[in-house]
Design an enzyme around this catalytic site. Structure first.
Site, PDB file in Angstrom:
ATOM      1  N   ASP A 164      -1.748  10.995  -2.377  1.00 48.54           N
ATOM      2  CA  ASP A 164      -2.132   9.929  -3.317  1.00 48.54           C
ATOM      3  C   ASP A 164      -2.375  10.476  -4.715  1.00 48.54           C
ATOM      4  O   ASP A 164      -2.251   9.748  -5.707  1.00 48.54           O
ATOM      5  CB  ASP A 164      -3.364   9.198  -2.812  1.00 48.54           C
ATOM      6  CG  ASP A 164      -2.979   8.298  -1.656  1.00 48.54           C
ATOM      7  OD1 ASP A 164      -2.909   8.793  -0.526  1.00 48.54           O
ATOM      8  OD2 ASP A 164      -2.686   7.116  -1.910  1.00 48.54           O
ATOM      9  N   ARG A 171       0.848  -1.197   0.000  1.00 49.11           N
ATOM     10  CA  ARG A 171       0.000   0.000   0.000  1.00 49.11           C
ATOM     11  C   ARG A 171       0.884   1.248   0.000  1.00 49.11           C
ATOM     12  O   ARG A 171       2.081   1.149   0.122  1.00 49.11           O
ATOM     13  CB  ARG A 171      -0.963  -0.016   1.198  1.00 49.11           C
ATOM     14  CG  ARG A 171      -0.221  -0.460   2.451  1.00 49.11           C
ATOM     15  CD  ARG A 171      -0.563   0.272   3.673  1.00 49.11           C
ATOM     16  NE  ARG A 171      -0.440   1.694   3.554  1.00 49.11           N
ATOM     17  CZ  ARG A 171       0.698   2.385   3.664  1.00 49.11           C
ATOM     18  NH1 ARG A 171       1.878   1.774   3.870  1.00 49.11           N
ATOM     19  NH2 ARG A 171       0.715   3.702   3.571  1.00 49.11           N
ATOM     20  N   GLY A 172       0.230   2.417  -0.141  1.00 49.71           N
ATOM     21  CA  GLY A 172       1.002   3.649  -0.294  1.00 49.71           C
ATOM     22  C   GLY A 172       1.149   3.898  -1.787  1.00 49.71           C
ATOM     23  O   GLY A 172       1.459   2.970  -2.549  1.00 49.71           O
ATOM     24  N   LYS A 206      -4.774  10.280   2.724  1.00 49.11           N
ATOM     25  CA  LYS A 206      -5.556   9.453   3.653  1.00 49.11           C
ATOM     26  C   LYS A 206      -6.634  10.248   4.391  1.00 49.11           C
ATOM     27  O   LYS A 206      -6.376  11.358   4.833  1.00 49.11           O
ATOM     28  CB  LYS A 206      -4.581   8.799   4.646  1.00 49.11           C
ATOM     29  CG  LYS A 206      -5.211   7.918   5.700  1.00 49.11           C
ATOM     30  CD  LYS A 206      -6.093   6.824   5.136  1.00 49.11           C
ATOM     31  CE  LYS A 206      -5.350   5.940   4.160  1.00 49.11           C
ATOM     32  NZ  LYS A 206      -6.278   5.084   3.357  1.00 49.11           N
TER      33      LYS A 206
HETATM   34  O1  MRU Z   1      -4.688   3.383   1.937  1.00 54.75           O
HETATM   35  P1  MRU Z   1      -3.201   3.552   1.938  1.00 54.75           P
HETATM   36  O2  MRU Z   1      -2.554   2.989   3.158  1.00 54.75           O
HETATM   37  O3  MRU Z   1      -2.575   3.072   0.651  1.00 54.75           O
HETATM   38  O4  MRU Z   1      -3.019   5.135   1.986  1.00 54.75           O
HETATM   39  C1  MRU Z   1      -1.724   5.679   1.939  1.00 54.75           C
HETATM   40  C2  MRU Z   1      -1.656   7.150   2.058  1.00 54.75           C
HETATM   41  O5  MRU Z   1      -2.653   7.835   2.177  1.00 54.75           O
HETATM   42  C3  MRU Z   1      -0.299   7.774   1.943  1.00 54.75           C
HETATM   43  O6  MRU Z   1      -0.221   8.951   2.684  1.00 54.75           O
HETATM   44  C4  MRU Z   1      -0.004   8.096   0.466  1.00 54.75           C
HETATM   45  O7  MRU Z   1      -0.255   7.001  -0.344  1.00 54.75           O
HETATM   46  C5  MRU Z   1       1.376   8.559   0.257  1.00 54.75           C
HETATM   47  S1  MRU Z   1       2.531   7.277   0.467  1.00 54.75           S
HETATM   48  C6  MRU Z   1       4.104   7.840   0.161  1.00 54.75           C
END
Ligand code: MRU
Length: 350
Positions: A242, A48-49, A253
């Protein structure tokens, strides 16, 4: 140089990831090969991320095609297109996913145009492109860290949300990269990490990876953020992204928007760190960014037991949009820019 965990890498024809659903209780790496395995791992947040899912999808396309090399090149391209559309739909908000997939599709189109390459050559070109995406992500993380480290004074308190660290990228992270680079330079900061309901990426993942690197971390529940910004004080909020629209509005997030409002109220500078692969200039403003809606049970029983009545109506958007006006700066691999300038080239910025 700080050793950070490797969330996603290429290992012997497979995509090797850390299964993040098991952290912090268990550290387990798993190898993904088929498109079903990669799709499932992205949907269920094993990987994830935003940058990490882009890299995982790119490597995943390569791994999943390896068993089809007996097919003629046109058929391999058809398979590639099918797998690409499958993975593109796995998560809608992080633009890095579509961006990485489009790079592989463009590479395949180029290879097919120039010479009627054999399937193996085509596959090798795709593999090299996916590995380039991974290496570029590592380099961008490092540059973000170098540009952002200057914002951190010794002893400062930084608040972060979710996980935008090594676990969310192929490198040292985005929002956490300045903290790692500062640490390498002997500058220590204290980090407040919001739990990040419903899936606890802050409590489970950020606290784990920063703690492992020797950073002083304090976990707070999401509801405490405004109060801690007032007392005992926060010097800086630093989060990832994202997708960033041309206007500088930032999807990140769920909960990020509320933090930005609280930061503005308390005069705390609010920074976003993201590589250029997170920019989506086709979205004029944040209103055009698709927001992933996840299953209600993550809210009803995300902690492993029912925490609401079983039939409670719940909302579960995974992301929100923070307007550019609340953002002090966006830390990219090219430097720190004002949010409204994020889509401009350096010549266009003045
Ligand atoms: O749902 P996730 O855990 O994939 O969400 C991740 C985030 O919101 C991060 O802040 C974002 O992807 C940036 S990661 C470098």
């Amino acid at each position: 140089v700080i050793e950070t965990p490797r969330a996603v890498r290429w290992h012997d024809g497979a995509v090797r990831i850390i299964d993040q659903t098991l952290l912090p209780g268990e550290f387990r790496e798993i190898d993904l090969v088929t498109v079903d395995e990669i799709d499932e791992a992205i949907r269920s947040l094993r990987v994830r991320g935003a940058p990490a899912i882009g890299v995982a999808a790119a490597l995943g396309l390569v791994a999943s095609l390896a068993t089809h090399l007996a097919l003629p090149p046109q058929h391999l391209c058809t398979r590639l297109a099918e797998h690409a559309e499958r993975l593109r739909a796995a998560r809608p908000t992080a633009v890095n996913l579509g961006w990485a997939i489009d790079r592989l599709l463009a590479r395949a189109a180029r290879a097919a145009r120039h010479a009627p390459a054999a399937s193996r050559e085509l596959w090798e070109a795709l593999r090299d492109e996916a590995l380039a995406i991974l290496e570029e992500d590592r380099a961008m993380c490092r540059r973000i860290g170098e540009h952002g480290a200057g914002l951190l004074r010794p002893g400062a308190t930084v608040l972060t949300h979710c996980n935008a660290g090594a676990l969310a990228t192929a490198g040292i992270g985005t929002a956490l990269a300045p903290i790692y680079v500062a640490l390498e330079r002997g500058v220590r900061v204290r980090v407040l990490v919001t739990e990040t309901r419903p899936l606890l990426q802050g409590a489970r993942l950020t606290a784990w990876e920063l703690g492992r690197a020797g950073v002083e971390v304090t976990v707070i529940t999401d509801g405490m953020a405004a109060a801690v910004m007032r007392d005992p004080g926060v010097d800086l909020v630093l989060v990832g992204a994202d997708r960033i629209a041309a206007s500088g509005d930032v999807a990140n997030k769920i909960g990020t928007y509320g933090l930005a409002i609280a930061a503005r109220h308390h005069g705390v500078p609010f920074y976003v760190a993201a590589p250029s692969s997170t920019l989506d200039l086709s979205c004029a403003t944040g209103a055009e960014i698709p927001i992933e809606q996840r299953l209600p049970d993550e809210v009803r029983s995300g902690l492993g037991r029912l925490t609401t009545p079983a039939d409670a109506a719940v909302l579960n958007p995974a992301f929100d949009v923070t307007p550019a006006a609340l953002i002090a700066g966006i830390i990219t691999e090219r430097g720190i820019v004002r949010p409204q300038d994020v889509g401009l080239t350096s010549a266009e910025r003045s």
